[in-house]
Design an enzyme around this catalytic site. Structure first.
Site, PDB file in Angstrom:
ATOM      1  N   CYS A 270       0.822  -1.211   0.000  1.00 21.12           N
ATOM      2  CA  CYS A 270       0.000   0.000   0.000  1.00 21.12           C
ATOM      3  C   CYS A 270       0.859   1.265   0.000  1.00 21.12           C
ATOM      4  CB  CYS A 270      -0.943  -0.012   1.197  1.00 21.12           C
ATOM      5  SG  CYS A 270      -0.096  -0.186   2.770  1.00 21.12           S
ATOM      6  N   ARG A 298      -5.626   4.328  -6.526  1.00 23.17           N
ATOM      7  CA  ARG A 298      -6.338   5.009  -5.442  1.00 23.17           C
ATOM      8  C   ARG A 298      -7.206   6.126  -6.007  1.00 23.17           C
ATOM      9  NH1 ARG A 298      -4.267   4.997  -0.357  1.00 23.17           N
ATOM     10  NH2 ARG A 298      -6.240   6.013   0.116  1.00 23.17           N
TER      11      ARG A 298
HETATM   12  N1   CP Z   1      -1.382   3.938   1.220  1.00 25.48           N
HETATM   13  C1   CP Z   1      -1.703   5.111   1.803  1.00 25.48           C
HETATM   14  O1   CP Z   1      -2.799   5.270   2.341  1.00 25.48           O
HETATM   15  O2   CP Z   1      -0.721   6.048   1.736  1.00 25.48           O
HETATM   16  P1   CP Z   1      -0.695   7.448   2.491  1.00 25.48           P
HETATM   17  O3   CP Z   1      -0.480   7.170   3.954  1.00 25.48           O
HETATM   18  O4   CP Z   1       0.455   8.177   1.876  1.00 25.48           O
HETATM   19  O5   CP Z   1      -1.991   8.143   2.257  1.00 25.48           O
HETATM   20  N1  NVA Z   2      -0.995   0.187   8.233  1.00 26.43           N
HETATM   21  C1  NVA Z   2      -0.445   1.456   7.809  1.00 26.43           C
HETATM   22  C2  NVA Z   2      -0.984   1.848   6.488  1.00 26.43           C
HETATM   23  C3  NVA Z   2      -0.448   3.127   5.924  1.00 26.43           C
HETATM   24  C4  NVA Z   2      -1.068   3.508   4.614  1.00 26.43           C
HETATM   25  C5  NVA Z   2      -0.757   2.512   8.853  1.00 26.43           C
HETATM   26  O1  NVA Z   2      -1.878   2.523   9.379  1.00 26.43           O
HETATM   27  O2  NVA Z   2       0.122   3.321   9.166  1.00 26.43           O
END
Ligand code: CP
Ligand code: NVA
Length: 327
Positions: A270, A298
């Site tokens: 992600c 996204r």
């Molecule tokens: N994957 C994701 O939600 O990235 P950000 O924390 O940069 O928004």
């Molecule tokens: N599991 C992570 C995802 C970040 C996009 C968090 O919550 O920090």
């Protein structure tokens, strides 16, 4: 009547998820004309969307700001430092006030209960931009990326290696809804929530796939079509970083696990990623990696969600108008 929100992945019906992926793909195809100015999308014309971030973000914030703009609306990005929320104003009062000004609220925060409170007090749709419990917009983009690679979900397996966290939860629920097999391999003590696993397992049984939760990353990776990982310490867990680095070390997504997966397996994350921790640099930067397509998705997935929840489009309408079905 309270408008629909996207707080948990299961706020979307399984058939709506499939249609939203079609819409997202159609929006992606049409984007060249949108960005060049050849086409103007007015789905959110006259509408303002508040984007509240109580945790940092790169992808989510930018993709929502760009997405609202591309749909003809006005994004209002607000960090908690900009809001009285950051100085103790209640979420209920914040919602009641914002509901007088804006037509939707996107929020990244800690407890999922804050989103329910915001939805009830604001009277406008609330979209989960990540909580401690879930990350539904991420999961929609992930499904789109997997569907792009394999043309569908039937008989396909996603293996997530690492912490049973927000991202794992939404992958379990979203994968189960579309009939994608989901395997989670986690260290002892870091399993996904039992309630989420139970809900995903029942849903998967209906939609023709299986959910597996194990502490064996090799078994989980074997024959998988998508290998996925996330950071070991999520936002808010920084104090546990050293302990987690020790516990999670055997769960690095490295070349050995990739070698156990299907020949055409793809690698997802992600992001943000920590090369040399949860994922090897040669894996995230290697030929199987789809992480930047995944990040781009996204934008498309969230535009499809906003067109439905904020713009009032029926799910699948964008794809149908573009010539039907999958773009
Ligand atoms: N994957 C994701 O939600 O990235 P950000 O924390 O940069 O928004
Ligand atoms: N599991 C992570 C995802 C970040 C996009 C968090 O919550 O920090």
């Amino acid at each position: 009547m309270t408008p629909r929100s996207l707080i948990s992945t299961t706020d979307l019906a399984p058939e709506e998820i499939a249609l939203l992926l079609d819409d997202a793909a159609a929006m992606r195809s049409a984007r060249v004309d949108l960005v060049s100015g050849a086409v103007i999308d007015t789905t959110l014309r006259g509408r303002t969307v508040a984007l509240i971030f109580e945790k940092p973000s790169t992808r989510t914030r930018v993709s929502f700001e760009v997405g609202v703009t591309e749909l003809g609306g006005t994004p209002l990005a607000l960090s908690s430092a900009d809001l009285q929320l950051g100085r103790g104003e209640t979420v209920e009062d914040t919602g009641a006030v914002l509901g007088r000004f804006v037509q939707a609220i996107v929020i990244r925060t800690f407890a999922q209960s804050r989103l329910h409170a915001l939805a009830a007090s604001s009277g406008v749709p609330v979209i989960n931009a990540l909580t401690d419990e879930e990350h539904p917009c991420q999961a929609l983009a992930d499904l789109l990326t997997i569907r792009d690679a394999f043309g569908g979900f039937e008989g396909r397996v996603l293996t997530y290696v690492g912490d049973g966290n927000n991202v794992a939860h939404s992958l379990l629920l979203a994968g189960a809804a579309v009939g994608l097999g989901v395997r989670i391999a986690h260290p002892d003590g870091y399993a996904p929530g039992p309630d989420i696993v139970a809900r995903a397992t029942s849903s998967a049984a209906v939609h023709g796939s299986e959910i597996t939760v194990t502490t064996d990353p090799r078994a989980a990776a074997s024959g998988a079509h998508a290998l996925y990982t996330d950071v070991w310490a999520s936002m808010g867990q920084e104090a546990e970083s050293a302990e987690r680095a020790r516990v999670f070390a055997p769960f690095t997504l490295g070349p050995e696990l990739v070698g156990l997966a299907a020949d055409d397996a793809i690698v997802l994350h992600c992001l943000p990623a920590h090369r040399g921790e949860e994922i090897a640099a040669e894996v995230i930067d290697g030929p199987r990696s789809r992480v930047f397509d995944q990040a781009e998705n996204r934008l498309h997935a969230q535009k499809a969600v906003m067109a439905m929840l904020v713009g009032g489009s029926a799910p699948g309408a964008v794809a149908a108008a573009a010539g039907g079905g999958r773009a």
